[in-house]
Design a protein around this motif. Structure first.
Motif, short mmCIF file in Angstrom:
data_model
loop_
_atom_site.label_atom_id
_atom_site.label_comp_id
_atom_site.label_asym_id
_atom_site.label_seq_id
_atom_site.Cartn_x
_atom_site.Cartn_y
_atom_site.Cartn_z
N ARG A 140 0.59 -1.50 0.08
CA ARG A 140 -0.14 0.16 -0.29
C ARG A 140 1.13 1.29 0.01
NH1 ARG A 140 -4.01 -0.62 4.17
NH2 ARG A 140 -4.76 1.51 4.21
N THR A 141 0.40 2.48 -0.70
CA THR A 141 1.05 3.72 -0.79
C THR A 141 1.05 4.91 -0.10
OG1 THR A 141 -0.49 4.13 -2.66
CG2 THR A 141 1.24 2.50 -3.22
N ASP A 142 -0.21 4.34 0.76
CA ASP A 142 -0.56 5.75 2.11
C ASP A 142 -0.24 5.87 3.42
OD1 ASP A 142 -2.15 3.08 2.56
OD2 ASP A 142 -3.72 3.90 2.90
N GLU A 146 -1.29 11.43 3.19
CA GLU A 146 -1.59 11.36 2.67
C GLU A 146 -1.30 12.25 1.67
OE1 GLU A 146 -6.81 12.91 1.80
OE2 GLU A 146 -5.76 12.48 3.87
N THR A 149 0.66 9.87 -0.96
CA THR A 149 -0.25 8.69 -1.52
C THR A 149 -0.22 8.76 -3.08
OG1 THR A 149 -1.22 8.24 -0.51
CG2 THR A 149 -2.16 6.89 -1.50
N GLU A 150 -0.66 9.28 -4.16
CA GLU A 150 -0.88 9.47 -5.07
C GLU A 150 0.43 9.44 -5.99
OE1 GLU A 150 -2.74 12.10 -9.10
OE2 GLU A 150 -3.16 12.92 -7.36
N THR A 153 1.47 6.14 -5.51
CA THR A 153 1.10 4.62 -6.80
C THR A 153 1.69 4.96 -7.70
OG1 THR A 153 -0.69 5.46 -5.20
CG2 THR A 153 -1.18 3.97 -6.58
N SER A 185 -1.73 -4.67 -0.60
CA SER A 185 -2.90 -3.15 -0.68
C SER A 185 -3.73 -4.36 -2.35
CB SER A 185 -2.67 -2.13 -1.68
OG SER A 185 -1.70 -2.34 -2.68
N ILE A 219 -5.89 3.48 -5.24
CA ILE A 219 -5.94 4.44 -4.10
C ILE A 219 -7.82 4.27 -3.47
CG2 ILE A 219 -6.44 7.26 -3.68
CD1 ILE A 219 -4.56 7.36 -5.65
#
Length: 450
Positions: A140-142, A146, A149-150, A153, A185, A219
């Motif tokens: 997961r990338t978060d 926050e 995160t994008e 990802t 994720s 996401i």
């Protein structure tokens, strides 16, 4: 090349001992390093290096403690800002471990400075991907904010392609996360082994050719993760010590009564069936027998600034101390024994009803509330008509939202509902524990809101 997997199913993680028959490197060691020491002794090898793929967010590492104890090289990304001495390693650098060639490959995504290691021994190759490419998905990338995160990802998508260029398709793939870990994720699979080529053919990070679509989908499907994660990265950056795993002397009955009277966190490790029937008033039920749930959910609910007291058999307390040390809950006190009346003579003893779905249907008055303590995504997928929803990890803070009167509480399997029932009773509520699988509710005749 030989690889020994050291599994930690309680957290959904794996550590690895990789060797050529004589000399070894350890990848992503868990904090209880005696398991690594035992694996090395069983293999008859000498560990010369310990390496981290990243600064972990779901457990405290044992890498630094092992390196210091055994005077071995500790490899941590040069870009990571840590408070201890280590041997920095960066993208493209290689180290020699006996006959093994270990190459660091920058694979940001799970964290900014994430590394994977491609290890080559003659014609054989293996990839240790940490929280990068997992079996069926990616890390997961978060977890680092926050606002990142994008971008992370997108990095994860690019890193998977970079890794595919750095290693052969028949290279065995060894991720650290993805075996039930909340660090995974998307559609992570239950596979126990795979190759890079198999993942290229089936993992959505490779099969989805539209990067923007992949980013949006990943996401959108990220769900809540345990609150104790907030303590892990700072702890790993500071440098965890080796834990103290010795079972402490049992508390004096008077001291145990005093802790209960003060409303301290006293956790009963017995099976939830036994707990529901008979327990010390003011305790909280976290059944240890379901070890894979115990660590995650206690860590998710327990306030880290409090003293923890464990109540149960010596074996359960000993195992719980080890498990909790991996997430930074150190040196809990203990009251050893399973008979509430002998543990604290004179203290209050309580119980609450426990039923299955048929018991709910036949015994519940229409005005009594049903409380669903599953996570948001579980509730959104399907839930009982009219059920009040408060996830277990939010229950302590939202106790004021629980309806008055008797409350019939359920989850997905019965485990979380047992925890919730004990928390409700501790707060002065009147719970009934629905100890049943949610998957069976519809067949039992309960109306569903899908």
């Amino acid at each position: 090349m030989q690889v020994t997997t050291i599994e930690t199913p309680q957290l959904g993680d794996r550590s690895y001992l990789v060797h050529d028959g004589t000399t070894a490197i350890v990848i992503d060691a868990q904090r209880d390093i005696d398991r690594v020491e035992a694996a090395a002794a069983a293999a008859g090898v000498t560990v010369t290096h310990v390496a981290e793929t990243h600064i972990h967010n779901d457990y405290l590492t044992g890498g630094l403690a092992y390196a210091r104890k055994h005077d071995v090289v500790y490899l941590v990304n040069a870009a990571d800002d840590v408070a201890f001495e280590r041997t920095p390693i960066a993208d493209g650098e290689t180290v020699r471990v006996g006959e093994l060639n270990v190459k660091a490959v920058a694979t940001p995504g799970h964290t900014h400075h994430h590394l994977s290691y491609v290890i080559t021994h003659g014609e054989e190759q293996a990839v240790f991907s940490g929280g990068g490419v997992l079996y069926g998905s990616v890390g997961r990338t978060d977890l680092v904010g926050e606002e990142h995160t994008e971008g992370l990802t997108h990095d994860q998508y690019a890193s998977a392609r970079r890794l595919a260029q750095e290693a052969a398709q028949d290279a065995a793939l060894y991720p650290t996360h993805g075996f039930g870990s909340f660090c995974s994720s998307g559609p992570a699979t239950g596979a126990s082994e795979s190759t890079l080529g198999e993942q290229i053919a089936s993992n959505h990070v490779y099969t989805d050719q539209d990067e923007e679509h992949f980013v949006r989908e990943l996401i959108a499907n990220l769900t809540a993760y345990p609150s104790y994660y907030v303590h892990m990265s700072p702890g790993n950056t500071a440098g965890p010590t080796e834990p103290e795993l010795t079972v402490p002397d049992s508390l004096d009955p008077a001291e145990l009564r005093a802790r209960l009277d003060r409303g301290e966190w006293v956790v009963d490790l017995r099976e939830r069936v036994a707990y529901a029937a008979d327990h010390l008033t003011g305790t909280v039920s976290f059944e240890y027998g379901n070890g894979s749930s115990f660590t995650t959910f206690l860590g998710w609910v327990f306030p880290y600034d409090r003293q923890l007291t464990l109540v149960g058999s010596r074996a359960d307390v000993e195992n719980a101390i080890r498990d909790l040390s991996r997430i930074g809950i150190d040196s809990p006190d203990a009251a050893l024994g399973e008979d509430p009346r002998q543990l604290a003579p004179g203290a209050g003893v309580s119980s609450y009803p426990r039923v299955d779905w048929q018991g709910l249907i036949s015994q519940r008055p229409a005005h009594d509330a049903i409380l669903d303590v599953r996570r948001d995504e579980e509730y959104a997928a399907s839930h009982l008509e009219g059920a009040v929803h408060i996830p277990l990890h939010e229950l302590v803070d939202r106790m004021g939202e629980v309806p008055e009167g008797r409350v019939w509480v359920h989850c997905g399997s019965g485990y979380r509902a047992g925890v919730a029932a004990s928390l409700l009773q501790r707060a002065g509520k009147d719970p009934v524990h629905i100890d049943a699988a949610f998957a069976d509710a519809k067949a039992a005749g309960l109306p569903m809101a899908d």
